[in-house]
Design a protein around this motif. Structure first.
Motif, PDB file in Angstrom:
ATOM      1  N   PRO A 174       0.802  -1.235   0.000  1.00 35.67           N
ATOM      2  CA  PRO A 174       0.000   0.000   0.000  1.00 35.67           C
ATOM      3  C   PRO A 174       0.830   1.279   0.000  1.00 35.67           C
ATOM      4  O   PRO A 174       0.532   2.224  -0.728  1.00 35.67           O
ATOM      5  N   ILE A 175       1.905   1.315   0.820  1.00 38.68           N
ATOM      6  CA  ILE A 175       2.685   2.557   0.889  1.00 38.68           C
ATOM      7  C   ILE A 175       3.420   2.812  -0.418  1.00 38.68           C
ATOM      8  O   ILE A 175       3.655   3.960  -0.802  1.00 38.68           O
ATOM      9  N   PHE A 176       3.789   1.735  -1.116  1.00 40.80           N
ATOM     10  CA  PHE A 176       4.429   1.883  -2.433  1.00 40.80           C
ATOM     11  C   PHE A 176       3.464   2.557  -3.396  1.00 40.80           C
ATOM     12  O   PHE A 176       3.830   3.476  -4.131  1.00 40.80           O
ATOM     13  N   GLN A 177       2.219   2.101  -3.386  1.00 39.51           N
ATOM     14  CA  GLN A 177       1.200   2.671  -4.268  1.00 39.51           C
ATOM     15  C   GLN A 177       0.953   4.143  -3.937  1.00 39.51           C
ATOM     16  O   GLN A 177       0.753   4.974  -4.837  1.00 39.51           O
ATOM     17  N   ILE A 178       0.972   4.464  -2.649  1.00 36.76           N
ATOM     18  CA  ILE A 178       0.736   5.857  -2.233  1.00 36.76           C
ATOM     19  C   ILE A 178       1.865   6.760  -2.701  1.00 36.76           C
ATOM     20  O   ILE A 178       1.647   7.839  -3.263  1.00 36.76           O
ATOM     21  N   LEU A 179       3.102   6.320  -2.483  1.00 36.44           N
ATOM     22  CA  LEU A 179       4.251   7.141  -2.867  1.00 36.44           C
ATOM     23  C   LEU A 179       4.373   7.274  -4.375  1.00 36.44           C
ATOM     24  O   LEU A 179       4.649   8.351  -4.892  1.00 36.44           O
ATOM     25  N   GLN A 180       4.153   6.190  -5.077  1.00 37.70           N
ATOM     26  CA  GLN A 180       4.270   6.213  -6.534  1.00 37.70           C
ATOM     27  C   GLN A 180       3.114   6.960  -7.187  1.00 37.70           C
ATOM     28  O   GLN A 180       3.260   7.520  -8.271  1.00 37.70           O
ATOM     29  N   GLY A 181       1.970   6.962  -6.524  1.00 38.24           N
ATOM     30  CA  GLY A 181       0.786   7.615  -7.092  1.00 38.24           C
ATOM     31  C   GLY A 181       0.653   9.069  -6.707  1.00 38.24           C
ATOM     32  O   GLY A 181      -0.385   9.695  -6.959  1.00 38.24           O
ATOM     33  N   ASN A 182       1.669   9.634  -6.058  1.00 41.89           N
ATOM     34  CA  ASN A 182       1.662  11.043  -5.651  1.00 41.89           C
ATOM     35  C   ASN A 182       0.500  11.394  -4.729  1.00 41.89           C
ATOM     36  O   ASN A 182       0.013  12.525  -4.725  1.00 41.89           O
ATOM     37  N   VAL A 183       0.051  10.394  -3.966  1.00 41.62           N
ATOM     38  CA  VAL A 183      -1.048  10.640  -3.032  1.00 41.62           C
ATOM     39  C   VAL A 183      -0.636  11.642  -1.963  1.00 41.62           C
ATOM     40  O   VAL A 183      -1.466  12.422  -1.471  1.00 41.62           O
ATOM     41  N   LEU A 184       0.648  11.654  -1.616  1.00 38.09           N
ATOM     42  CA  LEU A 184       1.114  12.587  -0.589  1.00 38.09           C
ATOM     43  C   LEU A 184       0.885  14.044  -0.990  1.00 38.09           C
ATOM     44  O   LEU A 184       0.801  14.921  -0.134  1.00 38.09           O
ATOM     45  N   ASP A 185       0.781  14.282  -2.286  1.00 31.19           N
ATOM     46  CA  ASP A 185       0.552  15.645  -2.761  1.00 31.19           C
ATOM     47  C   ASP A 185      -0.828  16.159  -2.380  1.00 31.19           C
ATOM     48  O   ASP A 185      -1.090  17.365  -2.444  1.00 31.19           O
ATOM     49  N   THR A 186      -1.736  15.239  -2.026  1.00 34.76           N
ATOM     50  CA  THR A 186      -3.098  15.648  -1.660  1.00 34.76           C
ATOM     51  C   THR A 186      -3.213  16.020  -0.187  1.00 34.76           C
ATOM     52  O   THR A 186      -4.256  16.505   0.244  1.00 34.76           O
ATOM     53  N   LEU A 187      -2.139  15.769   0.584  1.00 34.24           N
ATOM     54  CA  LEU A 187      -2.190  16.116   2.005  1.00 34.24           C
ATOM     55  C   LEU A 187      -2.430  17.616   2.171  1.00 34.24           C
ATOM     56  O   LEU A 187      -1.770  18.431   1.544  1.00 34.24           O
ATOM     57  N   GLY A 188      -3.365  17.951   3.024  1.00 28.84           N
ATOM     58  CA  GLY A 188      -3.666  19.363   3.250  1.00 28.84           C
ATOM     59  C   GLY A 188      -4.709  19.930   2.313  1.00 28.84           C
ATOM     60  O   GLY A 188      -5.102  21.087   2.459  1.00 28.84           O
ATOM     61  N   SER A 189      -5.185  19.125   1.369  1.00 31.19           N
ATOM     62  CA  SER A 189      -6.168  19.632   0.410  1.00 31.19           C
ATOM     63  C   SER A 189      -7.554  19.722   1.044  1.00 31.19           C
ATOM     64  O   SER A 189      -7.837  19.086   2.067  1.00 31.19           O
ATOM     65  N   LYS A 190      -8.410  20.509   0.419  1.00 29.29           N
ATOM     66  CA  LYS A 190      -9.793  20.656   0.889  1.00 29.29           C
ATOM     67  C   LYS A 190     -10.513  19.315   0.862  1.00 29.29           C
ATOM     68  O   LYS A 190     -11.276  18.982   1.767  1.00 29.29           O
ATOM     69  N   GLU A 191     -10.250  18.524  -0.182  1.00 31.42           N
ATOM     70  CA  GLU A 191     -10.897  17.222  -0.311  1.00 31.42           C
ATOM     71  C   GLU A 191     -10.473  16.295   0.823  1.00 31.42           C
ATOM     72  O   GLU A 191     -11.307  15.575   1.391  1.00 31.42           O
ATOM     73  N   ALA A 192      -9.181  16.310   1.155  1.00 31.82           N
ATOM     74  CA  ALA A 192      -8.692  15.465   2.248  1.00 31.82           C
ATOM     75  C   ALA A 192      -9.302  15.895   3.578  1.00 31.82           C
ATOM     76  O   ALA A 192      -9.695  15.062   4.399  1.00 31.82           O
ATOM     77  N   PHE A 193      -9.399  17.218   3.772  1.00 29.42           N
ATOM     78  CA  PHE A 193      -9.989  17.719   5.012  1.00 29.42           C
ATOM     79  C   PHE A 193     -11.443  17.277   5.135  1.00 29.42           C
ATOM     80  O   PHE A 193     -11.879  16.806   6.193  1.00 29.42           O
ATOM     81  N   GLU A 194     -12.212  17.440   4.071  1.00 29.50           N
ATOM     82  CA  GLU A 194     -13.635  17.110   4.110  1.00 29.50           C
ATOM     83  C   GLU A 194     -13.856  15.620   4.336  1.00 29.50           C
ATOM     84  O   GLU A 194     -14.825  15.229   4.998  1.00 29.50           O
TER      85      GLU A 194
END
Length: 212
Positions: A174-194
Motif C-alpha cells: 500500500p505505501i508503495f502505491q501511495i508514494l508512486q501515485g503522488n497521493v502525498l501531494d493531496t495532504l492538506g487539500s480541501k478534499e482530504a480535510f472534508e
C-alpha cells in the motif's frame, strides 16, 4: 513616525508580519516598524505579543461565529462549522497555532465551545462525552492545518529530483502505491480535510446510535 492608530490597523499589520516572519520571528519591534510608530508607543495599545496573538485568535473565532450557516441536522451543522474553520485557518497565516495556544478562558473560544456543545446537547451523551467530542472535533481541524503547514515546509526542504525511498518494498504494498501515485501531494487539500471531517461526524453519529 505616527502617533495614533486603531486596533484593526494593529491586527492587520500583525497578520502581515506573521505571513512573512512566522511565529518564532514575530516581535513587537518588527510590528512597530511595520506600523511606522515608535516601539514604546505600541505598548499603549497592546501589552505584549501574546496579547496580540490572543486578539488575532479571537478575530478568527468571531468571523466563524458570525458567518456560519444554520442547518436542521446536527451532523450538517458540525460540518458547516468544520468547513468554515478550515477556510479561516487557511486564510490567516499561522492561525491554527494561535488557536492551539489560546487560553481556555478566552471569551471568544468559550463562545465557540458553547455553540458547538449546543449542537450535540440534545444527544444522549454525558457532559464529559459531549465536551470530549467537541475537543476532538477542534483538535482534528487545528491539527490538520498544522500538519499542512509542516508538509509545506518539508516540501521546501526536499532536494529537487530527490526520489522517495521505498525501502525495497514490493510494488503491491500500500505505501508503495501511495508514494508512486503522488497521493502525498493531496495532504492538506480541501478534499482530504472534508473526508476526515465526514469520518469524524459520521463516526460520532454511529456511536450515538449505539447509545440510543
Amino acid at each position: 513616525m505616527r502617533n495614533k492608530m486603531n486596533e484593526d490597523e494593529i491586527l492587520g499589520a500583525a497578520w502581515k508580519l506573521l505571513a512573512t516572519e512566522g511565529l518564532n520571528n514575530f516581535s513587537m519591534r518588527k510590528l512597530s516598524q511595520l506600523l511606522n510608530i515608535k516601539a514604546p508607543s505600541l505598548y499603549w495599545y497592546v501589552k505584549s505579543k501574546e496579547q496580540i496573538f490572543d486578539k488575532l485568535a479571537s478575530q478568527v473565532i468571531r468571523e466563524v461565529l458570525d458567518e456560519v450557516k444554520i442547518a436542521d441536522q446536527w451532523q450538517q451543522q458540525l460540518i458547516f462549522y468544520g468547513e468554515l474553520l478550515f477556510q479561516k485557518l487557511r486564510k490567516y497565516p499561522y492561525s491554527a497555532y494561535l488557536l492551539l495556544r489560546t487560553t481556555p478562558n478566552n471569551p471568544e473560544l468559550l463562545r465557540l465551545n458553547n455553540e458547538l456543545l449546543k449542537i450535540i446537547d440534545s444527544q444522549p451523551l454525558t457532559y464529559s462525552q459531549k465536551f470530549t467530542s467537541i475537543n476532538a472535533f477542534m483538535n482534528y481541524i487545528i491539527s490538520f492545518e498544522i500538519d499542512y503547514l509542516a508538509q509545506k515546509e518539508n516540501q521546501n526542504k526536499r532536494v529537487e529530483g530527490e526520489e522517495q525511498s521505498l525501502f525495497g518494498m514490493a510494488s503491491d504494498e500500500p505505501i508503495f502505491q501511495i508514494l508512486q501515485g503522488n497521493v502525498l501531494d493531496t495532504l492538506g487539500s480541501k478534499e482530504a480535510f472534508e473526508w476526515g471531517l465526514t469520518i469524524f461526524v459520521e463516526g460520532l453519529g454511529e456511536l450515538i446510535k449505539k447509545i440510543k
